[in-house]
Design a protein around this motif. Sequence first.
Motif, short mmCIF file in Angstrom:
data_model
loop_
_atom_site.label_atom_id
_atom_site.label_comp_id
_atom_site.label_asym_id
_atom_site.label_seq_id
_atom_site.Cartn_x
_atom_site.Cartn_y
_atom_site.Cartn_z
N GLU A 114 0.82 -1.20 0.00
CA GLU A 114 0.00 0.00 0.00
C GLU A 114 0.86 1.26 0.00
N ALA A 115 1.95 1.25 0.76
CA ALA A 115 2.84 2.41 0.76
C ALA A 115 3.44 2.63 -0.63
N LEU A 116 3.82 1.54 -1.29
CA LEU A 116 4.38 1.65 -2.64
C LEU A 116 3.34 2.19 -3.62
N ARG A 117 2.14 1.68 -3.53
CA ARG A 117 1.08 2.12 -4.44
C ARG A 117 0.86 3.63 -4.31
N LYS A 118 0.80 4.12 -3.08
CA LYS A 118 0.55 5.55 -2.86
C LYS A 118 1.72 6.40 -3.35
N LEU A 119 2.94 5.98 -3.08
CA LEU A 119 4.10 6.74 -3.53
C LEU A 119 4.17 6.80 -5.05
N LEU A 120 3.86 5.67 -5.71
CA LEU A 120 3.89 5.66 -7.17
C LEU A 120 2.76 6.51 -7.75
N PRO A 137 12.85 8.20 -1.12
CA PRO A 137 12.05 7.34 -0.24
C PRO A 137 11.28 6.25 -1.00
N LEU A 138 11.19 6.37 -2.31
CA LEU A 138 10.50 5.35 -3.10
C LEU A 138 11.35 4.10 -3.30
N ARG A 139 12.67 4.24 -3.23
CA ARG A 139 13.55 3.14 -3.60
C ARG A 139 13.34 1.90 -2.71
N ARG A 140 13.30 2.10 -1.40
CA ARG A 140 13.27 0.93 -0.51
C ARG A 140 12.01 0.10 -0.68
N PRO A 141 10.80 0.67 -0.60
CA PRO A 141 9.61 -0.17 -0.77
C PRO A 141 9.52 -0.76 -2.17
N LEU A 142 9.96 0.00 -3.17
CA LEU A 142 9.90 -0.51 -4.54
C LEU A 142 10.81 -1.72 -4.71
N LEU A 143 12.03 -1.64 -4.22
CA LEU A 143 12.96 -2.77 -4.38
C LEU A 143 12.53 -3.97 -3.55
N GLU A 144 11.89 -3.74 -2.41
CA GLU A 144 11.37 -4.86 -1.63
C GLU A 144 10.34 -5.65 -2.43
N VAL A 145 9.39 -4.94 -3.04
CA VAL A 145 8.34 -5.60 -3.80
C VAL A 145 8.90 -6.21 -5.08
N ALA A 146 9.74 -5.47 -5.80
CA ALA A 146 10.28 -5.97 -7.06
C ALA A 146 11.15 -7.21 -6.84
N THR A 147 11.97 -7.19 -5.80
CA THR A 147 12.84 -8.34 -5.53
C THR A 147 12.01 -9.56 -5.14
N ALA A 148 10.99 -9.36 -4.32
CA ALA A 148 10.13 -10.49 -3.94
C ALA A 148 9.44 -11.08 -5.16
N ALA A 149 8.99 -10.22 -6.07
CA ALA A 149 8.33 -10.72 -7.28
C ALA A 149 9.30 -11.48 -8.17
N MET A 150 10.50 -10.97 -8.34
CA MET A 150 11.48 -11.66 -9.19
C MET A 150 11.95 -12.97 -8.57
N GLN A 151 11.89 -13.08 -7.25
CA GLN A 151 12.22 -14.34 -6.60
C GLN A 151 11.12 -15.39 -6.78
N ASP A 152 9.92 -14.94 -7.17
CA ASP A 152 8.79 -15.85 -7.32
C ASP A 152 8.56 -16.28 -8.76
N VAL A 153 9.47 -15.92 -9.69
CA VAL A 153 9.36 -16.37 -11.07
C VAL A 153 10.63 -17.13 -11.44
N GLY A 154 10.61 -17.78 -12.60
CA GLY A 154 11.79 -18.52 -13.05
C GLY A 154 11.54 -20.01 -13.20
N ILE A 155 12.48 -20.81 -12.69
CA ILE A 155 12.46 -22.27 -12.86
C ILE A 155 12.83 -22.92 -11.54
N GLY A 156 12.23 -24.06 -11.24
CA GLY A 156 12.61 -24.83 -10.05
C GLY A 156 12.75 -26.30 -10.39
N VAL A 157 13.62 -26.98 -9.66
CA VAL A 157 13.77 -28.43 -9.75
C VAL A 157 13.52 -29.02 -8.37
N VAL A 158 12.62 -30.00 -8.29
CA VAL A 158 12.21 -30.57 -7.02
C VAL A 158 12.38 -32.08 -7.07
#
Length: 704
Positions: A114-120, A137-158
Motif C-alpha cells: 500500500e505504501a508503494l502504491r501511494k508513492l507511485l 524514499p521510493l527506492r526501498r519499498p519498490l525494491l522490496e516488492v520488485a525483488t520479492a516478485a522476481m524471486q517468485d518467477v523462473g524455474i525450479g527443480v524438485v
Amino acid sequence: MASATSPSRVLPFQPLRGPIPLPGDGLSAAEQQRAYARVALQDQLLLPEGYRSEVLLQWGDPLGSGRFGFNNDYIAFTSLDGQRALLTVNFEYISPRPWAAAYGEVIGRALPFEALRKLLAERGGSVDVLSLAADDPLRRPLLEVATAAMQDVGIGVVEIERGADRSWRRRSGRFEPRYDRRISGLTGLERPEARLQCSGPAAAVFRRRQRLGYDDGLGDRVIGSFANCAGGQTPWGTVLSAEENIQTHVVEAVYADGSSPSPAERPFRFDAERLEGLGNPYGLAGNKYGWMVEIDPRRPERPPVKHTALGRFRHEAVAVRARAGEPLVVYSGCDRHGGHLYRFVSAAIVRDPRDPANSRLLERGRLEVARFDANGGGEWIPLQPQTRLNPLLPSHFSRFDLPAVLPLPHSDRSKAGAELMQSDAQLKVYRQRFGTLADLYPGRGEEQLGAILIDAHLAANAAGATLTARPEDTELDPRTGDLLITFTAGGSDGEGQADPAIFRGPNGESSWPFGWLMRLEDSTAGAERPGGAFRWRMAATGGTPWQGGLGFANPDNLAIDRSGNVWMVTDRAAVNGSADVFGNNACWIFPATAAAGGEPLLFATGPMECELTGPCFDTSESTLFLAVQHPGEDNATHRSGDEEVQAYTLRDRNGDSFEQLRQVPLGSNWPSATAGTAPRPGVVAIRRLDGAPLLAGSGGRPQT
C-alpha cells in the motif's frame, strides 16, 4: 449436434458434465434443457469418479536457495531410479491481486504494497528506478516488492519419491535433497558465477562494444530467467524452458544491430492491478530475454544456457525431434496475435538421440518460419541474411473486411521496433528500399545473423511468414510423427492479426476467439538444404456445439501418452467475455481409439479463476501431474457469500434455445476449502483409486 442415440461406447472413465450441452453427454434435447437450466460452478479441482488428486507442491514451499514460485506452469518429469524422480517446474508471472493478498500469510512477512502504491500514484503510477536518487524514499519499498516478485518467477527443480502406497511426495526427512534447485528472475545478480550462459549467434551481439542501444556491461552472460511459460524435454534428459511474455517487464523492441533500448523505456509500475517493468530496477537488457533456456535437472552444478540459435520471440512451448542420421529439429510457436510457427534445424547430424552431447547441436543451425497455404500445404522460410523480403500485402485483410495489422522492422533503421504497413503503396516503397533481411540488419557474420534472430518476429513478418492465431503448444505424436499445435485464439490485439485465410471459424468467420488444434505433417529437414514443405489440417475447433465447435475454448498445453491419447488443457482468460459460457478452465482428452469417438472427453475442471497447465505423466503413466495456475486471479480470496448469478442462452441438441442461470463464486480459496483462506498456485498429482494406469481398462460406464 449429434444424436443422443449414438451407438453405445465403453469409455476409460465417465466424463464430467460441464456447464454447456455437448453432443456426447447422453441426454436428449429435453433432458439437456432440464439438466443445464441451473448450474453452479465450484472452487475445486473436479475429477471423474474413481480418481483422486493430492497437492504435491505449493507456492511458498522452501526450495533450494529460495522457494517454490508463483504461477507454476510447465512441468517435466525426469525419472532417477524408479522410486525417485525430479520435477522441473516453470514459474511464469505474478498475478498482482492474489499475490499481494496472500503474500504475508504464505511467506510469513509483510511487504509495503500500500505504501508503494501511494508513492507511485503521486508520480503518475510508474517510475524509472535507475534515475532515482540513492536516498529517494521510493527506492526501498519498490525494491522490496520488485525483488520479492522476481524471486517468485523462473524455474525450479524438485526431488520427489514414491511412498509405500505408490503415490509421489516431496523427498524430505533424513535425506538432503541433492537436486533441489531454484533459478529466479535475479539469479546471478549478487553472485556473478551463477549467471546464465548464452550460446549461438546472438552472443556475438551481446559481446559487441559498439552498439546503437543499451549495454548492460555483462557481455554474453545473463541475470536470471522469467516469463517461463511452457517447455519441453529432450531425448538426452535436459529440459527446455520457454521465456514468453517478456514485454511486460523489459523492452521487447530492438535496434537494427540487435541491441536493446534503455530499460528506462519500460518503467516500473505497480497499482495493485498491474505489476510491470520488473527488469527496470536492475537494468536488465531486453534483448537477453525471450529465449529458449536449457537446464539439466540432474546436474545442478551446470548453469542454464539460453540457446540463441533458436530465435528470440514470445516462446510458448517446444517440441524436439531427434532421429539418428538426421539434423536435430526443434519446433516452437510465438504466442501473440500474428505470431509465427518456427522450426530450428541443426547444422550437424544426430548420432545418438540420447547422447548428452546433443546439447551442442542447439548452438549452430538454421531458424525457419512457416508459411501456410489455404489449400493445406506450406513451406519453411529460412531466416538468413540473404532471404528476400516477401511480406503479406495489407490489402489481403480488406478481402475479409478487416483492417490491416502488419508490423515490419521500422523503415528508419536508427529507430527500434516496428512500423505498421497500412497500404500496399506504403509496402511497395518499403520493399524498394529493403530487398533482403541483410538490408534491414546490416553487419557481418555472427553479429548480423544474431541481430536477425534477436528480432525474429519482425524479421519473420518481413520474410512473408504466416501470421497465426497465437500458437501455444507444440507436441510430436509418438504414433504418427505429426506435429500437434494448439492455436488459442484468432483475431487481433491491434499489434498483430491472424491470417483469416488460414484461421477461420467453422462457418467461415474471419475472427474466431475459441481456437484450434492443428496436425502438421512435416518433411525431413536437411542440414544443408534450407526450407522444405509440409501439409496441415485442423483436427479440432473450439467453440460451442451450436456454433460448430467441439465444446472447449482456447486450447493451451498438450500431453500425448504412449497410447496416443491427446490430453489438452485450456486457457480461457477473463478478458475474453465471449468465452465465459464455457465456465472454468479444464482438461480434455481426445481418445486415440475410434471406439471412444472423435469428441473430446472432459476429464477435469479447475478451481475458480485458474488455468490448468503443464500436464505430464510419470513413467508408468499411472500419475498425471498438473499445475493449478493463478486461482483467484481476478478477485483474489473468496469470502463466504461472494458470488454472482450469470445468465446464458444455450441451445440443445435439436438447436432449440433455452436459458441458463449460473451461480459463480468470486475469487478462490484453492487448495483450501475454507472461505477466507488465500488461494495458492500449486502442483497436484492425479491417480486412479485402484492404482492402475490412468486410462487402463474401462474405468467408465457405457455411454449411449
